[in-house]
Design a protein around this motif. Structure first.
Motif, PDB file in Angstrom:
ATOM      1  N   SER A 180       0.941  -1.235   0.030  1.00 23.56           N
ATOM      2  CA  SER A 180      -0.142   0.053  -0.248  1.00 23.56           C
ATOM      3  C   SER A 180       1.060   1.119  -0.009  1.00 23.56           C
ATOM      4  O   SER A 180       0.409   2.125  -0.788  1.00 23.56           O
ATOM      5  CB  SER A 180      -0.683   0.064   1.145  1.00 23.56           C
ATOM      6  OG  SER A 180      -1.698   1.044   1.446  1.00 23.56           O
ATOM      7  N   ASN A 204      -4.292   0.380  -1.613  1.00 20.17           N
ATOM      8  CA  ASN A 204      -4.559   0.787  -0.463  1.00 20.17           C
ATOM      9  C   ASN A 204      -5.707   0.088   0.015  1.00 20.17           C
ATOM     10  O   ASN A 204      -6.002   0.307   1.279  1.00 20.17           O
ATOM     11  CB  ASN A 204      -4.774   2.421  -0.478  1.00 20.17           C
ATOM     12  CG  ASN A 204      -5.888   2.627  -1.499  1.00 20.17           C
ATOM     13  OD1 ASN A 204      -6.310   1.841  -2.324  1.00 20.17           O
ATOM     14  ND2 ASN A 204      -6.314   3.984  -1.290  1.00 20.17           N
ATOM     15  N   LEU A 207      -5.297  -2.779   2.237  1.00 21.39           N
ATOM     16  CA  LEU A 207      -4.688  -2.494   3.517  1.00 21.39           C
ATOM     17  C   LEU A 207      -5.719  -2.862   4.613  1.00 21.39           C
ATOM     18  O   LEU A 207      -5.613  -2.902   5.730  1.00 21.39           O
ATOM     19  CB  LEU A 207      -4.156  -1.168   3.699  1.00 21.39           C
ATOM     20  CG  LEU A 207      -3.573  -0.794   4.980  1.00 21.39           C
ATOM     21  CD1 LEU A 207      -2.502  -1.708   5.448  1.00 21.39           C
ATOM     22  CD2 LEU A 207      -3.166   0.501   4.922  1.00 21.39           C
TER      23      LEU A 207
END
Length: 284
Positions: A180, A204, A207
């Motif tokens: 990420s 992202n 994550l």
């Protein structure tokens, strides 16, 4: 085995405060969950409680002796240690300066701090407004991942396994956070020449699977399966490449059928005539 007996084998019997703290942590573990569910026996649990107590009281602890006493491998011990910490709610405080001194990378302190600030800003910008308040950046895995990536960029050798052990996380979570950060902070880690928009990066979102609260579908998120998103994405890319290659080969054969694979015809073997010739030679 009593926790005081284990403390004596680890040379901690003289430190009564550590023994009392470890006994307190052990009672807390027994009250909250059954450690046998995650494969942690009573001796291993006592050893881990002693290490947690020693780390909180800043007392020197021999982890190698503890691993040997627990009867587990180093990897299994680290996994059990992290699981127990998460269950009882013990949080590890990881400071960038202390981490840099410990690994001998003092010159990257400022770059790690600036990368963490930039990552938080870009990560929050990529989330919906309803999810920004729930984002948790206090976990030590973020500091450890930023430290590792900055050290790697400046070609400094850092023991990744030891860093994962220090921050008290798993290798999969550490890799997910690192991915990420690479996706969002190109200018800090120097992975790509072109900087991407944070909202276009899908890394992202992966994550969020390792954060305490996952994204909800109504917030523009997704529901995660047991299989990791990174593995799904890699598998989908491989299938796409295979389908493209397959269609190219099929179209090429259709356009040029004479250049297709040639059929192999097996020649017949005739041993009858040879046998008759040998028989005539014997008669003569």
């Amino acid at each position: 085995m009593d926790i005081s007996d284990i403390a004596r084998k680890l040379d901690l019997s003289n430190n009564k405060l550590v023994v009392r703290k470890a006994a307190e942590i052990r009672r807390l573990c027994d009250a909250q969950f059954d450690s046998s569910v995650i494969g942690v026996g009573e001796i291993c649990k006592a050893v881990i409680c002693l290490e947690i107590a020693a780390s909180r009281l800043q007392v020197i602890f021999d982890r190698q002796a503890a691993i040997k006493l627990s009867g587990m491998s180093e990897k299994a011990y680290t996994r059990s240690f992290n699981s127990l910490q998460n269950v009882i709610g013990v949080k590890i405080k990881l400071n960038v300066k202390e981490l840099a001194i410990q690994f001998g990378c003092v010159r990257i302190i400022k770059s790690v701090q600036s990368m963490l600030s930039l990552y938080k800003e870009r990560f929050l910008a990529s989330l919906p407004a309803s999810r920004r308040a729930n984002a948790d950046f206090t976990r030590p895995v973020f500091t450890a991942a930023a430290f590792y990536l900055c050290a790697k960029k400046q070609k400094l050798k850092v023991d990744k396994l030891r860093l994962v052990e220090v921050c008290g996380t798993s290798e999969s979570e550490f890799s997910c956070v690192s991915t990420s950060m690479i996706d969002l902070c190109y200018d800090c880690v120097g992975v790509s020449k072109e900087k991407k928009d944070a909202k276009e990066v899908k890394g992202n979102r992966e994550l969020l699977d390792v954060l305490p609260g996952k994204r909800r579908l109504e917030d523009g998120g997704y529901s995660s399966d047991d299989e990791s998103s990174c593995y799904k994405r890699h598998k989908k890319m491989e299938e796409t490449k295979y389908e493209d290659w397959k269609s190219t080969v099929v179209n090429s054969i259709k356009k040029n059928p004479e250049k297709g694979p040639k059929k192999v015809i097996q020649t017949s073997l005739n041993f009858t005539k040879k046998a008759e010739t040998e028989e005539l030679q014997v008669d003569s």
